[in-house]
Scaffold this motif. Sequence first.
Motif, mmCIF file in Angstrom:
data_model
loop_
_atom_site.group_PDB
_atom_site.id
_atom_site.type_symbol
_atom_site.label_atom_id
_atom_site.label_comp_id
_atom_site.label_asym_id
_atom_site.label_seq_id
_atom_site.Cartn_x
_atom_site.Cartn_y
_atom_site.Cartn_z
ATOM 1 N N MET A 1 -84.765 8.842 2.968
ATOM 2 C CA MET A 1 -83.897 7.956 3.744
ATOM 3 C C MET A 1 -84.544 6.581 3.907
ATOM 4 S SD MET A 1 -82.516 10.638 6.650
ATOM 5 C CE MET A 1 -81.575 9.373 7.485
ATOM 6 N N TYR A 2 -85.868 6.572 4.094
ATOM 7 C CA TYR A 2 -86.587 5.303 4.219
ATOM 8 C C TYR A 2 -86.507 4.509 2.912
ATOM 9 C CZ TYR A 2 -90.658 2.175 4.649
ATOM 10 O OH TYR A 2 -91.494 1.084 4.662
ATOM 11 N N GLU A 3 -86.667 5.201 1.782
ATOM 12 C CA GLU A 3 -86.590 4.529 0.484
ATOM 13 C C GLU A 3 -85.190 3.972 0.235
ATOM 14 O OE1 GLU A 3 -87.958 2.842 -2.865
ATOM 15 O OE2 GLU A 3 -89.190 3.959 -1.433
ATOM 16 N N MET A 4 -84.173 4.725 0.637
ATOM 17 C CA MET A 4 -82.805 4.232 0.488
ATOM 18 C C MET A 4 -82.605 2.942 1.276
ATOM 19 S SD MET A 4 -80.407 7.658 0.552
ATOM 20 C CE MET A 4 -78.937 6.631 0.584
ATOM 21 N N ALA A 5 -83.189 2.913 2.479
ATOM 22 C CA ALA A 5 -83.074 1.692 3.288
ATOM 23 C C ALA A 5 -83.801 0.527 2.614
ATOM 24 C CB ALA A 5 -83.638 1.947 4.682
ATOM 25 N N LEU A 6 -84.936 0.815 2.002
ATOM 26 C CA LEU A 6 -85.686 -0.236 1.309
ATOM 27 C C LEU A 6 -84.897 -0.803 0.130
ATOM 28 C CD1 LEU A 6 -89.308 1.283 1.184
ATOM 29 C CD2 LEU A 6 -88.547 -0.652 2.564
ATOM 30 N N GLU A 7 -84.236 0.077 -0.613
ATOM 31 C CA GLU A 7 -83.577 -0.337 -1.852
ATOM 32 C C GLU A 7 -82.163 -0.870 -1.649
ATOM 33 O OE1 GLU A 7 -85.161 -0.550 -4.644
ATOM 34 O OE2 GLU A 7 -86.985 0.335 -3.799
ATOM 35 N N THR A 8 -81.492 -0.450 -0.587
ATOM 36 C CA THR A 8 -80.080 -0.812 -0.432
ATOM 37 C C THR A 8 -79.831 -1.824 0.672
ATOM 38 O OG1 THR A 8 -79.689 1.068 1.063
ATOM 39 C CG2 THR A 8 -79.340 1.443 -1.285
ATOM 40 N N THR A 9 -80.837 -2.153 1.433
ATOM 41 C CA THR A 9 -80.690 -3.153 2.497
ATOM 42 C C THR A 9 -81.747 -4.246 2.292
ATOM 43 O OG1 THR A 9 -82.247 -2.124 4.066
ATOM 44 C CG2 THR A 9 -79.981 -1.270 4.044
ATOM 45 N N GLY A 10 -81.830 -5.144 3.244
ATOM 46 C CA GLY A 10 -82.826 -6.208 3.168
ATOM 47 C C GLY A 10 -84.157 -5.829 3.772
ATOM 48 N N LEU A 11 -84.373 -4.527 4.029
ATOM 49 C CA LEU A 11 -85.597 -4.111 4.703
ATOM 50 C C LEU A 11 -86.844 -4.423 3.884
ATOM 51 C CD1 LEU A 11 -86.972 -2.697 7.065
ATOM 52 C CD2 LEU A 11 -86.582 -0.497 5.900
#
Length: 495
Positions: free
Chosen positions: A278-288
């Motif tokens: 879930m953390y990786e998805m946030a990294l790749e799909t958002t501006g995180l």
Amino acid sequence: MSNIAATLKQQKEEFVSGLTGGSVSEINAVTSVATVAIVLWSILQSRQSFFQSYGGLAFVVDYSLNVAAILLSVTLYSNSPLLLCLLLAAPAAVVYVLPPNRTSSRRKPRVPPRADSKTAKQLDPLPLKPFLTTYRASMLVITCIAILAVDFRIFPRRFAKVETWGTSLMDMGVGAFVFTAGLVAARPVLKERAAGRSVPVMRRIVGSLRHSLPLLVLGVIRLLSVKGLDYAEHVTEYGVHWNFFFTLGLLPPFVAAAQAALAYVPSYAALALVTVGMYEMALETTGLKAYILTAPRVDLISQNREGIFGFLGYLAIFLAGQDLGMFVIPRKLNPRSNAAPGAERNTLLLTMGVWASIWCGLYALSTSYSYGFGLVVSRRLVNLPYVLWVAAFNSASVLGFCIVDTIFFPAFYNASDPKTEREAYLTATSRVLRAYNRNGLALFLLANLGTGLVNMTFNTLEATRFTSMAILVAYSFVLTVVAVALDTYEISIKL
């Protein structure tokens, strides 16, 4: 936004070109020195009982094999670790072909191949296993050496932590430290399950705060000392105020809270993958990702964004280590099994091999540009490939130490009573490594204090090779003497 994307792309291209960090093969070559040293130690002990009567000479040899050899592999032999392996393997081969010490072998306890059911009940279902002691202590020794050696020019820059993308020895060290902490944390959970107790989540969280408080206090002390003494630090490592002790201190309550999720996921490994996925998805799909790597440091969160968001990755590493501990710590994988000790050991080796292969396969899948996701390891982000890399490396390391243990000290697995098992455990483990394992966190703190003292006393960057080695040998020797002294007087410092 296009400038940010261009910067990230350039950093990745630098990593692919080999301009940042050290290669995985180099890291494996260096850590293989520790394994070969353990093999030599095991041959000396199993064939000649060299460490049975532990005197001054035995201590010096023990220190030389399990501490000094690691120091040499990251300094003088950093460009030729395989040569150092050969220098260690040669005497190992000679000692192995020599006739065994029959006088000493007669003093060794004789154990039957199997324990009867009545006696077996007296054995601890969660014994101290030699290969776990060896693994955990070896990782700690490497970490303690590296945190000071990195300040000297004799320590290659490729072994130091990379800025953003890539792999290095010290990047693995910090992950391995968290992984081993998770592995050890499986023991109290196993004790609860064996006793049939079910602790409520809130009570578990409150109890975990007792373990967190000393670490958080140490984090504050380190923060104040670093800022007060104007000690050199890399802001991109954890942030402006965050440090590794804060990460360690926050892990227990978050892991305790994660226990509730086990009602919905099958294992700690699955929970680790869900968390980091879930953390990786946030990294790749958002501006995180762009926020963590490039945002200006204008408030408390942005100033410490690496430590705050990277904590999710360290939590996943801890859970992966805890999953491994759930099946390597117990005496039997299946408590109801009546299999012979040899069969149990083979089953354990097979299970460990399967899990090491799974983690390696997932790591390859996440990083492959041909058939995977094409992700790049980043310790700064503590992203998915970094977590998988740490889990794969450490799972394989534990398997390797278990194989060495099985070959040279099978008597431990055939012990018929607690006394015999304890004797076999002491025979199969290095006194130095047992001492490091006993007070690991306290020695890590002492190593940090020693590192600060050396840096305030000497100009490490201007030190010659001779001076650098003299300081590093003295530092590692003093740390080892303190560890063995604490162990000799049965002192355990719990933090």
